[in-house]
Design an enzyme around this catalytic site. Structure first.
Site, PDB file in Angstrom:
ATOM      1  N   ALA A  18      46.111  28.455  47.214  1.00  0.00           N
ATOM      2  CA  ALA A  18      47.277  28.181  46.162  1.00  0.00           C
ATOM      3  C   ALA A  18      47.628  29.608  46.082  1.00  0.00           C
ATOM      4  CB  ALA A  18      46.452  27.641  45.105  1.00  0.00           C
ATOM      5  N   LEU A  20      46.002  32.166  43.955  1.00  0.00           N
ATOM      6  CA  LEU A  20      46.737  32.350  42.594  1.00  0.00           C
ATOM      7  C   LEU A  20      45.800  33.824  41.639  1.00  0.00           C
ATOM      8  CD1 LEU A  20      44.585  29.027  42.036  1.00  0.00           C
ATOM      9  CD2 LEU A  20      46.889  29.318  41.579  1.00  0.00           C
ATOM     10  N   SER A  21      45.174  34.659  43.215  1.00  0.00           N
ATOM     11  CA  SER A  21      44.476  36.042  42.949  1.00  0.00           C
ATOM     12  C   SER A  21      45.167  36.919  42.884  1.00  0.00           C
ATOM     13  CB  SER A  21      43.292  35.706  43.513  1.00  0.00           C
ATOM     14  OG  SER A  21      42.052  37.309  42.899  1.00  0.00           O
ATOM     15  N   ALA A  26      44.796  39.579  50.565  1.00  0.00           N
ATOM     16  CA  ALA A  26      44.847  38.114  51.440  1.00  0.00           C
ATOM     17  C   ALA A  26      45.542  36.629  51.134  1.00  0.00           C
ATOM     18  CB  ALA A  26      43.164  37.839  51.852  1.00  0.00           C
ATOM     19  N   ASN A 100      30.410  36.959  42.421  1.00  0.00           N
ATOM     20  CA  ASN A 100      31.059  37.135  40.761  1.00  0.00           C
ATOM     21  C   ASN A 100      30.479  36.021  39.723  1.00  0.00           C
ATOM     22  OD1 ASN A 100      33.836  37.465  42.994  1.00  0.00           O
ATOM     23  ND2 ASN A 100      33.374  39.200  41.529  1.00  0.00           N
ATOM     24  N   HIS A 127      42.148  31.049  37.186  1.00  0.00           N
ATOM     25  CA  HIS A 127      41.782  30.160  37.982  1.00  0.00           C
ATOM     26  C   HIS A 127      39.828  30.458  37.620  1.00  0.00           C
ATOM     27  CE1 HIS A 127      42.079  33.731  40.657  1.00  0.00           C
ATOM     28  NE2 HIS A 127      40.890  32.935  41.907  1.00  0.00           N
ATOM     29  N   GLU A 162      33.455  40.716  36.057  1.00  0.00           N
ATOM     30  CA  GLU A 162      33.625  40.161  36.931  1.00  0.00           C
ATOM     31  C   GLU A 162      32.294  40.208  37.583  1.00  0.00           C
ATOM     32  OE1 GLU A 162      36.499  39.481  39.107  1.00  0.00           O
ATOM     33  OE2 GLU A 162      37.536  39.543  36.557  1.00  0.00           O
ATOM     34  N   ARG A 194      39.674  44.747  37.103  1.00  0.00           N
ATOM     35  CA  ARG A 194      39.185  43.599  36.102  1.00  0.00           C
ATOM     36  C   ARG A 194      37.725  44.023  35.552  1.00  0.00           C
ATOM     37  NH1 ARG A 194      40.366  38.884  41.119  1.00  0.00           N
ATOM     38  NH2 ARG A 194      42.248  39.660  41.676  1.00  0.00           N
ATOM     39  N   HIS A 230      37.755  44.536  43.488  1.00  0.00           N
ATOM     40  CA  HIS A 230      36.120  44.474  42.852  1.00  0.00           C
ATOM     41  C   HIS A 230      35.961  45.584  43.948  1.00  0.00           C
ATOM     42  CE1 HIS A 230      36.579  39.928  42.605  1.00  0.00           C
ATOM     43  NE2 HIS A 230      36.341  40.539  41.444  1.00  0.00           N
ATOM     44  N   ASN A 341      41.005  34.280  51.722  1.00  0.00           N
ATOM     45  CA  ASN A 341      41.837  34.322  50.653  1.00  0.00           C
ATOM     46  C   ASN A 341      41.133  35.282  50.556  1.00  0.00           C
ATOM     47  OD1 ASN A 341      43.005  32.090  49.188  1.00  0.00           O
ATOM     48  ND2 ASN A 341      41.152  30.269  49.071  1.00  0.00           N
ATOM     49  N   CYS A 347      30.659  39.008  49.679  1.00  0.00           N
ATOM     50  CA  CYS A 347      31.705  38.453  48.188  1.00  0.00           C
ATOM     51  C   CYS A 347      30.591  37.203  48.142  1.00  0.00           C
ATOM     52  CB  CYS A 347      33.090  38.017  48.373  1.00  0.00           C
ATOM     53  SG  CYS A 347      34.110  39.067  48.601  1.00  0.00           S
TER      54      CYS A 347
END
Length: 416
Positions: A18, A20-21, A26, A100, A127, A162, A194, A230, A341, A347
């Site tokens: 979606a 959202l970030s 990516a 995270n 999100h 984060e 962040r 990050h 994503n 991660c």
């Protein structure tokens, strides 16, 4: 016996693109594409199994409840009535990136001799901002033994935290006292920072860390502007090794001098920008590899396939290994669904130094348990999700039922 355990996030059934970030290149690039939740989860489970076979202790966290109806209720709406953007935020599977989930300080570093975990608030991105409650619920079950663990609620807003993605630890050995490095940022071009310094300082105080063994370092504006949302996109540490891009830190030389003074045996492996650009480092997730210590004592990188497919990155890695550098082994895995994503091997995992016997065994991976999870995922996870499917009630039901079945399979019905 205390050892490092990697807890990976199991990719949830609502995994989708979606977009959202903000600042995650990516995620933005692949907005609107069709995702493959089943393949994504199986790719992550294959990495867990391979690390187990390498002799590395492995745990996992479960996907969170999605769609997050409770969060939407706080906003005065429902899954059925929410605006498309809010609904997408409520369906995000981003808790799969367990780096995270929290910041972790091992017992050897803390004033009370317990391992401390502070759940990340993730307030910068809508999100992710509602993940912490579900994550905290799991942490309090997995690490419930009060003699060995202290699990803390998040640092309050507006201070963005984060988690381990902006935290590194250097030490002679995992169970030895360490130097904890908290990396914070300022704005980088159009992208927000962040991790706030105030949040990092709060976590250090809450964990009872010695100021003499705590370092606060600023991520470079260039790295953030290039898409390193990050620190773990441009630097990773393990025991005595700091593996970093030349442009990762704002005051590189001062940081290196400080680290050498606090841990003389440190080995800083710096990749020059002239050999690997920030763009190549970020697109390949070279530094978002898992830097681990094998049972032999040798250091290894667990890398995404994109690292091997990026000529400058693979050339540098091959030369480093051939030149007898501190990183001796390269393991490559297909994690394309996560990578698309914006999340690589590092991660997907949260590192915890602890005695496995002190942790709720339901969160500890075994080959047999991974077999059962894989079979359930193959049966119940959606094969594909297009962005337009996010408004389909049948998908919401599938995601809810698949997660409940996973909780039941693992004996964690209290999380259903």
């Amino acid at each position: 016996m205390r050892t490092e355990i990697n807890f990976d996030g199991i990719v949830g059934p609502s995994h989708n693109y979606a977009g959202l970030s903000l600042g995650n290149l990516a995620s933005t690039k692949n907005f609107g594409k069709t995702s493959a939740p089943r393949a994504a989860a199986l790719q992550g489970l294959a990495k867990m199994r391979a690390n187990l076979e390498r002799g590395l202790p492995q745990g996992f966290f479960l996907p969170l409840r999605r769609p997050d109806a409770a969060w939407l209720a706080q906003l005065g709406t429902t899954v059925e009535d929410a605006a498309p953007t809010l609904r997408a935020n409520a369906l995000s599977a981003s808790s799969m990136w367990a780096a995270n989930a929290a910041t972790v300080s091992p017992a050897a570093d803390t004033a009370d001799g317990r391992c401390h975990l502070t759940v990340a608030n993730l307030v910068t991105m809508p999100h992710r901002s509602h993940e912490w409650a579900g994550t905290l619920e799991q942490l309090r079950i997995a690490f419930a033994n009060p003699a060995h663990f202290a699990v803390h609620a998040p640092v309050p807003a507006p201070f963005g935290d984060e988690g381990a993605a902006n935290h590194m630890r250097l030490c002679a050995g995992h169970d030895a006292p360490g130097i904890e490095v908290f990396v914070y940022g300022a704005a980088g071009g159009p992208y927000p920072a962040r991790q706030h310094r105030e949040a990092s300082e709060a976590v250090a105080r809450i964990h009872g860390l010695s100021p003499e063994r705590t370092v606060f370092a600023r991520q470079s504006d260039e790295a953030i502007a290039a898409g390193a949302f990050h620190n773990d996109v441009v630097a990773v540490a393990n025991e005595r090794v700091l593996f970093t891009h030349e442009q990762a830190f704002a005051e590189r030389d001062a940081l290196y001098a400080t680290l050498h003074a606090k841990l003389p045996e440190i080995e800083i492996v710096e990749v020059p920008a002239a050999e690997v650009s920030l763009a190549d480092a970020i697109s390949s997730y070279l530094f978002n590899a898992q830097l681990v210590t094998l049972p032999s004592g040798e250091a290894a990188l667990v890398l995404p396939g994109e690292a091997r497919e990026t000529p400058s990155v693979w050339r540098w890695l091959q030369a480093h290994v051939a030149g007898n550098g501190p990183i001796r082994h390269l393991f490559v895995h297909d994690l394309r669904e996560s990578m698309a994503n914006g999340g690589g091997p590092a991660c997907l995992r949260l590192r915890v130094v602890a005695d496995p016997a002190t942790i709720d065994p339901r969160f500890i991976a075994t080959p047999e348990k991974l077999d059962r999870i894989e079979a359930l995922v193959a049966r119940l996870w959606p094969e594909h999700i297009a962005v337009e499917n996010l408004s389909d009630p049948a998908l919401w039901t599938t995601c809810i039922e698949a997660r409940v079945a996973l909780c039941s399979e693992l004996g964690l019905d209290e999380l259903a």
